[in-house]
Design an enzyme around this catalytic site. Structure first.
Site, PDB file in Angstrom:
ATOM      1  N   GLN A   1      -2.620  -6.964 -13.891  1.00  0.00           N
ATOM      2  CA  GLN A   1      -1.679  -7.802 -14.092  1.00  0.00           C
ATOM      3  C   GLN A   1      -1.340  -7.980 -15.820  1.00  0.00           C
ATOM      4  O   GLN A   1      -1.941  -7.434 -16.550  1.00  0.00           O
ATOM      5  CB  GLN A   1      -2.567  -9.070 -13.696  1.00  0.00           C
ATOM      6  CG  GLN A   1      -2.385  -9.476 -12.397  1.00  0.00           C
ATOM      7  CD  GLN A   1      -2.576 -11.393 -12.798  1.00  0.00           C
ATOM      8  OE1 GLN A   1      -3.618 -11.115 -12.845  1.00  0.00           O
ATOM      9  NE2 GLN A   1      -1.947 -11.493 -11.558  1.00  0.00           N
TER      10      GLN A   1
ATOM     11  N   HIS B   1      -1.494 -15.605 -20.999  1.00  0.00           N
ATOM     12  CA  HIS B   1      -1.497 -17.295 -21.441  1.00  0.00           C
ATOM     13  C   HIS B   1      -1.446 -17.717 -21.955  1.00  0.00           C
ATOM     14  O   HIS B   1      -1.871 -17.424 -23.667  1.00  0.00           O
ATOM     15  CB  HIS B   1      -3.006 -17.782 -20.204  1.00  0.00           C
ATOM     16  CG  HIS B   1      -3.500 -17.544 -18.920  1.00  0.00           C
ATOM     17  ND1 HIS B   1      -3.663 -16.257 -18.337  1.00  0.00           N
ATOM     18  CD2 HIS B   1      -3.050 -17.951 -17.849  1.00  0.00           C
ATOM     19  CE1 HIS B   1      -3.793 -15.416 -17.679  1.00  0.00           C
ATOM     20  NE2 HIS B   1      -3.055 -16.788 -16.929  1.00  0.00           N
TER      21      HIS B   1
END
Length: 657
Positions: free
Chosen positions: A397, A401
């Site tokens: 991925q 965040h």
RNA sequence: GCCCAGAUAGCUCAGUCGGUAGAGCAUUUCACUCGUAAUGAAAAGGUCGAGAGUUCGAUUCUCUCUCUGGGCUCCA
């Protein structure tokens, strides 16, 4: 005879004899319209052509070559399919048969658990053509639920639908079958009648441009605990030409299939020895992937992100804290029992990023804190769901965040949308579709208040950016609402890539805090976001988008040099060496084979430039340039060509943020 | 996980009514040295996905498993 007044879409009004039908209206307007008509919109509802019109009705004719018209053709063809199957396989129970994109399907429950095979499809299609040749009328009639239950007494799936709808528990799947408390049905023959809202074409002779495509299993009402039915898919269009065009589009899409191109272009493979859903990247695929990753890293470095790395394994306590073990244990690789605890492969990176946030006391001055990682995760996708690079068990991925304050949230979302779109455009996508997913009332954690707050922030971000979006009710992750972004590829297919997810949950679970300007502790808001989604999937989408012909900046080989004959080999080698020293990806095809053959091979490899060098070029230091998809140009100066190539690469690769 | 269909040379596929297999392309070698999409010849290349069963004998028939494809369901 009394007359009725009908209003047409252009506002004009016409008089007809009482009892006139929509077919009469179409015929009165023109014979071509009458021929193309398949149904009509009467006062906002779709009607059959044969129904008598009320006085004062507003009527618009639906022709076969429109989306609404094809829908009618497809739905009608699915009834013919059902009739053919019930004739050929007596005792078959039939369930539902809606029109779908490009076609239709019908679900059957065959006697004695029989299943369809390829030969059956041929026989069924032949029987369907007989039914169409017989030109059976579609005769509409209405009845009460009790009458319908009696009529379909030997059709349990139909009875199930009737009972559910009249019991007030109708769902979307029922809408094509039934609506309201009066049940309508269409009869083709004394033997065959199917419950249906309609509309349908006037008779089966109006149909015929169709093809049965495939057999599949499908759960009754989509419930995997329920019975498995046999589904037949077909496609249907307004003309033979349209059918052929559709089949041609399918063939073209198949040529772009990333699994096929990955093999043909030697990009990557899925060795069975590895296990399902796991890929190995060959050198050519790895070059492209590295370029994608390098570009992503550069953009993130410029965009205020800080890079982190986290391990592939974690103690189960971490996923207990995050809640993922409670919600998604089935999707995780099984536990590894160690002497100091139970470990799992990580299915996502967020808990580890939370640990980084929590590693020391954080100040509001640090926020928004943007942590970025190309993180490898492993998810145990169910065997039947694997699909090349698009659905894979080990993947990377481009995960970030972002921890911020409530006040920063909307600005952060707005600039994120900006960032996402800018990066996607760099990879050649121009057409985007946005979705806002809201709470699934059956599967969520956190208070309603917190969900409303997060959803509103995403909504305002989209509004502020001026983006049109669709709302997907109940489609959110368990921990928060999200924005998903689809792109449209070169042949019009949509792919869901990017996601921006609000999370009021993990900061709670990890007890994340920062010290505010007021010297008090506050809980940060967390955003999850990925642009590519997964590198693997994005790569697969790019392969299909470009049909394997990557733009020059990311092509595995940017040029191949072809000496016309052996005598030109030294010059060709010097061209390769000079281009490589300038950073271009170039190779050579020795003069062992005929020139034409080497050109063909280079074209099949989809190399952007084929450079042919012969006597003239050796003499004057030039190249013969044969660009992918362009015209051959002889006698191009070496410096001139490399400058052009450099400019092309730079122009394709914007680095602004 | 469920339904259906598959797995034969690097790739695309043919074939064996049960007696261990063939083509094209790719590869290697030889000849050809050619100016923009397939030169010719030869060679090499296979535990016929894995395991078990039936059989004198299984790549072929049966079962199980693995993997793949099309759907369904699912997708943090």
């Amino acid at each position: 005879m009394a007359q009725i007044t009908i209003t047409l879409p252009d506002g004009s009004q016409r008089l007809y004899d009482e009892g006139a039908t929509t077919a009469d209206v179409a015929a009165s307007i023109g014979s071509r319209l009458a021929k193309a008509a398949v149904a009509a919109v009467v006062d906002g509802d779709e009607w059959d052509l044969g129904r008598a019109l009320p006085d004062g009705a507003h009527v618009a004719i639906i022709t076969a070559d429109t989306d609404a018209g094809r829908h009618v053709l497809r739905h009608s063809t699915s009834h013919v399919l059902a009739q053919a199957v019930t004739q050929l396989f007596p005792g078959t129970k039939f369930s539902i048969g809606p029109a779908i994109d490009d076609g239709f399907y019908y679900d059957f429950d065959l006697p004695d658990a029989r299943t369809f095979n390829e030969d059956d499809l041929v026989a069924i299609e032949a029987r369907m053509r007989e039914i169409m040749k017989a030109d059976q009328p579609f005769v509409r009639f209405e009845m009460s639920p009790d009458e319908a239950l009696a009529l379909f007494a030997d059709q349990p799936y139909k009875c199930d639908i009737i009972q559910r709808v009249t019991g007030g528990a109708a769902d979307r799947g029922d809408s094509s079958e039934i609506s309201g408390t009066t049940i309508s049905a269409y009869r083709n023959t004394p033997q065959f009648v199917d419950m249906c809202v309609g509309p349908h074409v006037a008779s089966t002779g109006r149909l015929g441009h169709f093809k049965l495509m495939k057999v599949a299993g499908a759960y009754w009402r989509g419930n995997e605990k329920g019975p498995m039915l046999q589904r037949i898919y077909g496609t249907a269009w307004e003309s033979k030409v349209a059918v052929d065009e559709h089949l041609h589009r399918l063939a073209e899409a198949e040529k772009r299939d990333h699994r096929r191109l990955a093999t043909e272009l030697d990009l990557l493979s899925f060795p069975t020895e590895l296990g399902g859903g796991l890929a190995v990247w060959h050198p050519k695929g790895a070059i492209v992937r590295k370029l994608m990753e390098d570009y992503s890293r550069e953009r993130h470095a410029n965009g205020g992100y800080q890079f982190v790395f986290t391990p592939h394994l974690a103690n189960g306590n971490l996923f207990q804290t995050s809640g993922h073990l409670d919600w998604y244990k089935d999707g995780m690789y099984p536990a590894m029992e160690m002497d100091n605890g139970t470990y799992y492969m990580k299915p996502m990176n967020c808990p580890m990023h939370c640990l980084i946030f929590r590693s020391r006391q954080r100040s509001y001055r640090e926020l928004p804190l943007r942590l970025f990682e190309l993180g490898n995760v492993y998810r145990y996708e169910r065997a039947g769901t694997l699909h090349g690079l698009m659905r894979i068990r080990g993947f990377t991925q481009d995960d970030s965040h972002i921890y911020c304050t409530e006040d920063q949230l909307q600005d952060e979302i707005a600039s994120l949308l900006d960032f996402v779109i800018s990066v996607l455009k760099a990879f050649g996508f121009e057409d985007f579709q946005f979705y806002l997913s809201t709470k699934d009332p059956m599967k969520y954690v956190g208070s309603d208040e917190i969900w409303d707050k997060a959803t509103e922030a995403l909504r305002l971000g989209l509004d502020r950016y001026g983006l049109a979006y669709q709302v997907k009710e109940g489609d959110a992750a368990f921990y928060g609402p999200k924005i998903d972004i689809d792109v449209k590829d070169a042949i019009g297919r949509r792919w869901q890539l990017s996601t921006i997810q609000c999370d009021f949950n993990l900061p709670d679970r990890f007890n994340l805090e920062y010290v505010g300007a007021d010297n008090a502790r506050h809980r940060p808001i967390m955003l999850h976001r990925a642009l590519f989604g997964s590198i693997e999937r994005f790569f697969g989408v790019l392969v299909e988008h470009y049909a394997g012909a990557f733009p020059t900046w990311m092509a595995p080989l940017q040029a191949r040099v072809l000496p016309v004959a052996e005598a030109h080999q030294p010059y060709a080698e010097s061209v390769v060496a000079r281009m490589r020293s300038s950073g271009f990806r170039v190779d050579i095809a020795d003069a062992n084979d005929q020139l034409g053959k080497r050109i063909r091979a280079a074209k099949l490899d989809k190399i952007p430039y084929v450079l042919v060098v012969g006597d003239d070029d050796v003499a004057s230091g030039t190249l013969g340039v044969n660009p992918r998809g362009g015209e051959v140009e002889r006698g191009v100066g070496f410096e001139q060509f490399t400058a052009r190539l450099q400019a092309e690469v730079e122009q394709q690769l914007p680095t602004t943020s």
